[in-house]
Motif scaffolding. Structure first.
Motif, PDB file in Angstrom:
ATOM      1  N   ILE A  17      25.845  29.545  -1.685  1.00 50.07           N
ATOM      2  CA  ILE A  17      25.753  30.622  -2.906  1.00 50.07           C
ATOM      3  C   ILE A  17      24.385  30.698  -3.301  1.00 50.07           C
ATOM      4  O   ILE A  17      23.964  31.567  -4.059  1.00 50.07           O
ATOM      5  CB  ILE A  17      27.125  30.267  -3.633  1.00 50.07           C
ATOM      6  CG1 ILE A  17      28.480  30.706  -3.008  1.00 50.07           C
ATOM      7  CG2 ILE A  17      26.923  30.903  -4.775  1.00 50.07           C
ATOM      8  CD1 ILE A  17      29.649  30.524  -3.764  1.00 50.07           C
ATOM      9  N   GLY A  18      24.038  29.204  -3.722  1.00 46.97           N
ATOM     10  CA  GLY A  18      22.884  29.249  -4.519  1.00 46.97           C
ATOM     11  C   GLY A  18      21.552  29.564  -3.797  1.00 46.97           C
ATOM     12  O   GLY A  18      20.692  30.282  -4.202  1.00 46.97           O
ATOM     13  N   VAL A  20      21.758  32.173  -1.238  1.00 48.52           N
ATOM     14  CA  VAL A  20      21.796  33.483  -1.389  1.00 48.52           C
ATOM     15  C   VAL A  20      21.321  34.179  -2.547  1.00 48.52           C
ATOM     16  O   VAL A  20      20.612  35.078  -2.689  1.00 48.52           O
ATOM     17  CB  VAL A  20      23.159  34.031  -0.565  1.00 48.52           C
ATOM     18  CG1 VAL A  20      23.374  35.454  -0.874  1.00 48.52           C
ATOM     19  CG2 VAL A  20      23.478  33.523   0.650  1.00 48.52           C
ATOM     20  N   GLY A  21      21.965  33.590  -3.682  1.00 46.56           N
ATOM     21  CA  GLY A  21      21.645  34.218  -4.965  1.00 46.56           C
ATOM     22  C   GLY A  21      20.137  34.072  -5.316  1.00 46.56           C
ATOM     23  O   GLY A  21      19.580  34.947  -5.816  1.00 46.56           O
ATOM     24  N   GLY A  22      19.667  32.777  -5.049  1.00 44.33           N
ATOM     25  CA  GLY A  22      18.169  32.645  -5.472  1.00 44.33           C
ATOM     26  C   GLY A  22      17.070  33.507  -4.589  1.00 44.33           C
ATOM     27  O   GLY A  22      16.235  34.058  -5.007  1.00 44.33           O
ATOM     28  N   PHE A  24      18.030  36.494  -3.529  1.00 46.73           N
ATOM     29  CA  PHE A  24      18.278  38.041  -4.001  1.00 46.73           C
ATOM     30  C   PHE A  24      17.585  37.973  -5.307  1.00 46.73           C
ATOM     31  O   PHE A  24      16.751  39.164  -5.632  1.00 46.73           O
ATOM     32  CB  PHE A  24      19.716  38.399  -4.148  1.00 46.73           C
ATOM     33  CG  PHE A  24      19.963  38.919  -2.769  1.00 46.73           C
ATOM     34  CD1 PHE A  24      19.487  39.854  -2.107  1.00 46.73           C
ATOM     35  CD2 PHE A  24      20.933  38.297  -1.890  1.00 46.73           C
ATOM     36  CE1 PHE A  24      19.946  40.446  -0.891  1.00 46.73           C
ATOM     37  CE2 PHE A  24      21.637  38.424  -0.827  1.00 46.73           C
ATOM     38  CZ  PHE A  24      21.078  39.723  -0.368  1.00 46.73           C
ATOM     39  N   MET A  25      17.646  37.079  -6.224  1.00 49.13           N
ATOM     40  CA  MET A  25      17.043  37.133  -7.608  1.00 49.13           C
ATOM     41  C   MET A  25      15.175  37.097  -7.468  1.00 49.13           C
ATOM     42  O   MET A  25      14.532  37.794  -7.951  1.00 49.13           O
ATOM     43  CB  MET A  25      17.103  35.831  -8.221  1.00 49.13           C
ATOM     44  CG  MET A  25      18.518  36.044  -8.758  1.00 49.13           C
ATOM     45  SD  MET A  25      19.343  34.583  -9.623  1.00 49.13           S
ATOM     46  CE  MET A  25      18.053  33.531 -10.319  1.00 49.13           C
ATOM     47  N   ARG A  27      13.678  38.155  -4.691  1.00 51.70           N
ATOM     48  CA  ARG A  27      13.379  39.272  -3.873  1.00 51.70           C
ATOM     49  C   ARG A  27      13.284  40.505  -5.280  1.00 51.70           C
ATOM     50  O   ARG A  27      12.116  41.245  -5.052  1.00 51.70           O
ATOM     51  CB  ARG A  27      14.342  39.754  -3.015  1.00 51.70           C
ATOM     52  CG  ARG A  27      13.939  41.145  -2.254  1.00 51.70           C
ATOM     53  CD  ARG A  27      15.027  41.363  -1.330  1.00 51.70           C
ATOM     54  NE  ARG A  27      14.889  42.870  -0.822  1.00 51.70           N
ATOM     55  CZ  ARG A  27      16.184  43.479  -0.867  1.00 51.70           C
ATOM     56  NH1 ARG A  27      17.248  42.996  -0.617  1.00 51.70           N
ATOM     57  NH2 ARG A  27      15.931  44.927  -0.265  1.00 51.70           N
ATOM     58  N   LYS A  28      14.106  40.479  -6.012  1.00 50.58           N
ATOM     59  CA  LYS A  28      13.949  41.503  -7.284  1.00 50.58           C
ATOM     60  C   LYS A  28      12.889  41.253  -8.291  1.00 50.58           C
ATOM     61  O   LYS A  28      12.250  42.307  -8.702  1.00 50.58           O
ATOM     62  CB  LYS A  28      15.562  41.342  -8.184  1.00 50.58           C
ATOM     63  CG  LYS A  28      15.400  42.194  -9.073  1.00 50.58           C
ATOM     64  CD  LYS A  28      15.722  43.700  -8.759  1.00 50.58           C
ATOM     65  CE  LYS A  28      15.987  44.599 -10.009  1.00 50.58           C
ATOM     66  NZ  LYS A  28      15.777  45.977  -9.715  1.00 50.58           N
TER      67      LYS A  28
END
Length: 73
Positions: A17-18, A20-22, A24-25, A27-28
Motif C-alpha cells: 500500500i505504501g 502504490v500510494g507513494g 501515485f503521490m 506522479r501527481k
C-alpha cells in the motif's frame, strides 16, 4: 497473541500500500511541477531569440539546445 504469519502478512500488505500510494503521490507531484515549470523547448528558444532581434537558424537552435543539455548533465 497474534501469530507470526499474520504479522508478516500485515507488514507485506502495508508495504504494498505504501509503494502504490507513494507512486501515485510522486506522479501527481511531478505533473504539477512540470505544469508550473515546463522544460525549455526549441520553440521557446526561437521566440526568445526573435524577441532579442536575432534571426534563429536551425543550426544555432541546435547549438543552444546542446549547450543546455551539457549544462544540465
Amino acid at each position: 497473541m497474534v501469530s507470526t504469519g499474520i504479522m508478516v502478512l500485515a507488514v507485506i500488505i502495508a508495504l504494498v500500500i505504501g509503494v502504490v500510494g507513494g507512486f501515485f503521490m510522486a506522479r501527481k507531484y511531478m505533473e504539477t511541477y512540470l505544469k508550473k515549470n515546463p522544460p525549455i523547448s526549441e520553440e521557446m528558444i526561437r521566440s526568445m531569440m526573435i524577441s532579442m532581434g536575432q534571426t534563429p537558424s536551425q543550426k544555432r537552435l541546435n547549438q543552444v539546445m546542446a549547450s543546455m543539455r551539457n549544462r544540465k548533465d
